[in-house]
Design a protein around this motif. Sequence first.
Motif, mmCIF file in Angstrom:
data_model
loop_
_atom_site.group_PDB
_atom_site.id
_atom_site.type_symbol
_atom_site.label_atom_id
_atom_site.label_comp_id
_atom_site.label_asym_id
_atom_site.label_seq_id
_atom_site.Cartn_x
_atom_site.Cartn_y
_atom_site.Cartn_z
ATOM 1 N N THR A 15 41.776 32.031 49.522
ATOM 2 C CA THR A 15 42.092 33.499 49.266
ATOM 3 C C THR A 15 42.605 34.166 50.847
ATOM 4 O O THR A 15 43.690 34.924 50.370
ATOM 5 C CB THR A 15 40.997 34.329 48.837
ATOM 6 N N TRP A 19 46.404 35.963 51.203
ATOM 7 C CA TRP A 19 46.250 37.252 51.653
ATOM 8 C C TRP A 19 46.853 37.494 52.946
ATOM 9 O O TRP A 19 47.661 38.527 53.358
ATOM 10 C CB TRP A 19 45.128 38.041 51.478
ATOM 11 N N SER A 22 50.696 37.100 53.076
ATOM 12 C CA SER A 22 51.481 38.190 51.930
ATOM 13 C C SER A 22 52.301 38.987 52.621
ATOM 14 O O SER A 22 53.193 39.146 52.118
ATOM 15 C CB SER A 22 50.440 38.532 50.944
ATOM 16 N N TRP A 165 44.578 52.300 48.294
ATOM 17 C CA TRP A 165 43.652 51.047 48.088
ATOM 18 C C TRP A 165 42.075 51.555 48.276
ATOM 19 O O TRP A 165 41.367 51.233 47.510
ATOM 20 C CB TRP A 165 43.956 49.836 48.884
ATOM 21 N N GLY A 226 49.681 35.465 44.886
ATOM 22 C CA GLY A 226 49.045 36.719 45.606
ATOM 23 C C GLY A 226 48.340 37.503 44.415
ATOM 24 O O GLY A 226 47.884 38.381 44.811
ATOM 25 N N THR A 227 48.753 37.364 43.428
ATOM 26 C CA THR A 227 48.256 38.351 42.090
ATOM 27 C C THR A 227 47.117 37.367 41.191
ATOM 28 O O THR A 227 46.205 38.122 41.181
ATOM 29 C CB THR A 227 49.190 38.794 41.518
ATOM 30 N N SER A 230 44.706 34.042 43.463
ATOM 31 C CA SER A 230 43.842 34.690 44.555
ATOM 32 C C SER A 230 42.844 35.615 44.032
ATOM 33 O O SER A 230 41.936 35.687 44.511
ATOM 34 C CB SER A 230 44.694 35.412 45.512
ATOM 35 N N TRP A 234 39.046 34.679 44.796
ATOM 36 C CA TRP A 234 38.291 35.833 45.461
ATOM 37 C C TRP A 234 36.912 36.029 44.626
ATOM 38 O O TRP A 234 35.692 35.959 45.115
ATOM 39 C CB TRP A 234 38.887 37.005 45.663
ATOM 40 N N ILE A 253 42.366 38.590 57.724
ATOM 41 C CA ILE A 253 43.572 38.939 56.937
ATOM 42 C C ILE A 253 44.568 39.403 58.023
ATOM 43 O O ILE A 253 45.439 38.814 58.426
ATOM 44 C CB ILE A 253 43.458 39.735 55.943
#
Length: 307
Positions: A15, A19, A22, A165, A226-227, A230, A234, A253
């Motif tokens: 993961t 990320w 990405s 976020w 990525g969507t 992951s 996670w 990351i």
Amino acid sequence: MRAGSPVALLAMLFTMAVWGVSPVFIRSLSVGVGPADALVIRYAIAAALFVVALALWMPPRIARPDWPRLVLIALAMFGYNLGSVYGFERVGAGVGGLIIGIQPLLIVLLAAALGLERITASILMGLALALAGTAALFWSDFEGEIGSGVSKLGILYLFLAGVSWAVYTVASRPLVARYGAWQISALSIIGATVPILALTSGRTFHAASIMTANQWLEMAFMIVMGTLISAATWNYAAVRMPPGVAGMFLYLIPVMAVVAGAIMLDEEVGAQIIIGGSLILSGVAVAQYGGRWHKARRGQLATSCPD
């Protein structure tokens, strides 16, 4: 502290790798396809896949009082993605990844502002270190070499993406507890796609028609790895690890983003990026774990003192 099973560890490392790279693909697609067009194409496909998945596995029945919160997190996800694509259009993947690394600190600050967490000396010290790191990224501008530093507008977009976020993370917690992480992720992505589709123009269809094979591969990576995948890896790893251990992995990351940007996009990693990145990561670490380190240290001193 136990780190979890070997499978959970591999899932977590996978993961973080996804990320971490990405930002490279977000920047490549934002520059090559256009930030708005790349975002519309990616989310239209991702939302369609989630709609199919929810239809097959039955979507959760959201209680009426929870709908305003669901709308809020969908808008927050929209804000995150909008700031992200326009930010990475102007800022390299490495520096952008470092700015994204501030997100855990923003989450802590928002939780404290809402009364969910107490402002401590560690949080204030961490904020000071993170701000010093951001200043280091602009050091060449401070010396008068305008234009040689990092894009201020790009940094602002990425910072606002981090704020969005933080809102998503804090506001989604009650919903995740009630309905499950995957279900809420799917519904919020579908909800975020509604305003994203408002960015569609005639150029979007033209951009999709002339995308190269390499760009479609990058798009497929962002959608699938990525969507979809992951998110699952996670959740699989996070529930099998202590929260503190899982959170520590997030610091990989920005480091991976800098390395990926240097290898895949030939981005230069200068002294100001290394210094600024180190200060930013140190600030985030101090804000999140400074209190625990201090308590652990006091506990060690107490047990070592003679009666």
